[in-house]
Structure formats: C-alpha cells, structure tokens
Design a protein around this motif. Structure first.
Motif, PDB file in Angstrom:
ATOM      1  N   UNK A  29       0.813  -1.228   0.000  1.00 16.22           N
ATOM      2  CA  UNK A  29       0.000   0.000   0.000  1.00 16.22           C
ATOM      3  C   UNK A  29       0.843   1.273   0.000  1.00 16.22           C
ATOM      4  N   UNK A  30       2.146   1.140   0.208  1.00 15.43           N
ATOM      5  CA  UNK A  30       3.025   2.323   0.205  1.00 15.43           C
ATOM      6  C   UNK A  30       3.802   2.471  -1.103  1.00 15.43           C
ATOM      7  N   UNK A  41      10.303   5.830   6.543  1.00 16.44           N
ATOM      8  CA  UNK A  41       9.350   5.870   7.662  1.00 16.44           C
ATOM      9  C   UNK A  41       8.369   4.706   7.617  1.00 16.44           C
ATOM     10  N   UNK A  42       8.269   4.029   6.476  1.00 12.01           N
ATOM     11  CA  UNK A  42       7.379   2.864   6.371  1.00 12.01           C
ATOM     12  C   UNK A  42       8.131   1.538   6.260  1.00 12.01           C
ATOM     13  N   UNK A  43       9.443   1.579   6.494  1.00 11.35           N
ATOM     14  CA  UNK A  43      10.226   0.346   6.514  1.00 11.35           C
ATOM     15  C   UNK A  43       9.689  -0.574   7.610  1.00 11.35           C
ATOM     16  N   UNK A  44       9.406  -1.829   7.254  1.00  8.67           N
ATOM     17  CA  UNK A  44       8.834  -2.813   8.204  1.00  8.67           C
ATOM     18  C   UNK A  44       7.588  -2.256   8.910  1.00  8.67           C
ATOM     19  N   UNK A  45       6.783  -1.512   8.166  1.00  4.94           N
ATOM     20  CA  UNK A  45       5.646  -0.776   8.731  1.00  4.94           C
ATOM     21  C   UNK A  45       4.731  -1.647   9.605  1.00  4.94           C
ATOM     22  N   UNK A  88      14.716   1.038  -1.560  1.00  7.44           N
ATOM     23  CA  UNK A  88      14.576   2.478  -1.275  1.00  7.44           C
ATOM     24  C   UNK A  88      14.318   2.688   0.211  1.00  7.44           C
ATOM     25  N   UNK A  89      13.431   1.857   0.794  1.00 11.06           N
ATOM     26  CA  UNK A  89      13.059   2.011   2.206  1.00 11.06           C
ATOM     27  C   UNK A  89      14.255   1.747   3.119  1.00 11.06           C
ATOM     28  N   UNK A  90      15.030   0.712   2.788  1.00  7.79           N
ATOM     29  CA  UNK A  90      16.210   0.371   3.590  1.00  7.79           C
ATOM     30  C   UNK A  90      17.225   1.511   3.547  1.00  7.79           C
ATOM     31  N   UNK A  91      17.474   2.032   2.346  1.00  5.24           N
ATOM     32  CA  UNK A  91      18.438   3.126   2.184  1.00  5.24           C
ATOM     33  C   UNK A  91      17.929   4.402   2.860  1.00  5.24           C
ATOM     34  N   UNK A  92      16.647   4.715   2.664  1.00  4.64           N
ATOM     35  CA  UNK A  92      16.084   5.955   3.200  1.00  4.64           C
ATOM     36  C   UNK A  92      16.050   5.934   4.727  1.00  4.64           C
ATOM     37  N   UNK A  93      15.911   4.752   5.311  1.00  6.13           N
ATOM     38  CA  UNK A  93      15.920   4.643   6.775  1.00  6.13           C
ATOM     39  C   UNK A  93      17.302   4.963   7.337  1.00  6.13           C
ATOM     40  N   UNK A  94      18.335   4.709   6.532  1.00  3.56           N
ATOM     41  CA  UNK A  94      19.699   5.026   6.949  1.00  3.56           C
ATOM     42  C   UNK A  94      20.639   3.842   7.024  1.00  3.56           C
ATOM     43  N   UNK A  95      20.155   2.666   6.596  1.00  4.63           N
ATOM     44  CA  UNK A  95      21.062   1.511   6.577  1.00  4.63           C
ATOM     45  C   UNK A  95      22.003   1.619   5.380  1.00  4.63           C
ATOM     46  N   UNK A  96      23.285   1.318   5.609  1.00  4.68           N
ATOM     47  CA  UNK A  96      24.256   1.311   4.514  1.00  4.68           C
ATOM     48  C   UNK A  96      24.706  -0.097   4.181  1.00  4.68           C
ATOM     49  N   UNK A  97      24.460  -1.034   5.129  1.00  3.45           N
ATOM     50  CA  UNK A  97      24.848  -2.431   4.936  1.00  3.45           C
ATOM     51  C   UNK A  97      23.718  -3.315   5.451  1.00  3.45           C
TER      52      UNK A  97
END
Length: 197
Positions: A29-30, A41-45, A88-97
């Motif tokens: 839905x996102x 903000x919706x990573x693992x929502x 996109x969600x993983x990167x946008x949350x701030x994870x690099x690895x």
C-alpha cells in the motif's frame, strides 16, 4: 554523486527472522510514490506499528537499545516480489549495509543500485553476530569494501564476501549507472574519434 563507501564501522540492528520478503520490508500500500524519498518511515511498517497505528515497542527498530547503519538479518532476505521500493526504504531509513547468509538475487541487486551493500556471510558467522549483538548492543562490526571483509570487532573473527567488480567500483566512487557512463564520456569520445578515421 552519492556518499562513497570505503570502510564502515558501526553498531548493528538485529533482525533474526528468516524469509523476510519485500512485502514485509515495504507493504504494497506504500508503493504509490515514484521518488525514493520518504520510504524509510514505512520500513517494516506492519511490524513497527500496531493495527491501531500505535508504536509496537517490542519491534527492534523501536528499541533504543539498538542502533547503527548495519542491519543484520536472517537467511533469505528480500524474497518475494521484485519491488525496488524495498531497497529504497532500507536506504532511506539510513542503513548502509545489510548482512545475511542469503539474499534473493533481485533484491540484492536493488540494494546495490541504491548504495546499500548486501554482505553474504556463512550461517556460523551470522549466528555469532546475532549472539554478539544481543550480548552487547554497543558491539561494532567493520565492513571493509576495498578488502571485501566483514569483521566482528568483539570476537576478532572476519569473513571475506563477494561483490561484482563493477558494483564495487560504483560504491567506492559514489557513482550510479548514469554517473558511471558520464565518467566514461571522454574515453568513449576518444575511442570513437580514433576508430572513425
């Protein structure tokens, strides 16, 4: 140009679940947006929030004990649909690895295309990492891209990981595919001039 990746030393966020699919990473839905921003903000929502919208305090991303730029996940991470929005969600949350013992191929490539480094380790190394993080959430892991090694700094144990040479070059130089093509422009034009004579 994106942030160049060289050596990253960070604490980790543990997600010891197997077969985490892209719909769990970013629910369907996102997927309406077409730009990469705001997906974090919706990573693992559906795990981070309860059905009534309140914060699920039991989910690891909501636990202030754990922080860092490295997500340590269970086996078979990123299975399911090929949606790039998951990366996109993983990167946008701030994870690099993201570290796992196995990644779904398409998701692995999507992570690389979004400047997130997927690191494949052995089952035993992954188990040791989880054990270390749960014993000491401040324990650090070093990911050395030039050397292609990951080191559990608490135990000193290291493993070598594989990465496509082109993707390694792009990550280390902060280049996406278009940046890379533009960086080759002078060489391409020179080659064309020499071969059109």
């Amino acid at each position: 140009m994106k942030q160049k990746f060289n050596i990253l030393t960070s604490t980790c966020i543990p997600l010891p679940l197997e077969n985490v699919d892209t719909d769990q990473i970013i629910p369907a839905r996102f997927l309406k947006a077409t730009t990469r921003e705001g997906f974090g903000e919706n990573l693992f929502r559906d795990w981070r929030y309860n059905p009534d919208g309140s914060v699920n305090k039991d989910f690891v991303l909501n636990d202030p004990t754990y922080s860092g730029e490295i997500l340590v996940a269970g086996k078979n991470f990123g299975s399911g649909s090929s949606r790039e929005h998951a990366a996109w969600a993983i990167a946008d949350y701030g994870f690099r690895v993201v570290v796992s013992s196995f990644f779904a191929d398409i998701h692995k490539n999507n992570e690389l295309n979004n400047f997130v480094l997927p690191v494949v380790v052995s089952e035993s190394f992954l188990k040791e990492l989880f054990d270390t993080i749960f014993a000491n959430p401040k324990a650090e892991v070093e990911v050395n891209l030039p050397e292609q090694t990951i080191t559990n700094k608490a135990t000193g144990r290291s493993e070598h990981f594989e990465i496509n040479a082109y993707k390694k070059h792009c990550l280390m130089n902060g280049l996406d595919d278009i940046d890379y093509l533009l960086s080759q422009k002078a060489e391409t034009e020179s080659w064309e001039q020499n071969h059109n004579r």
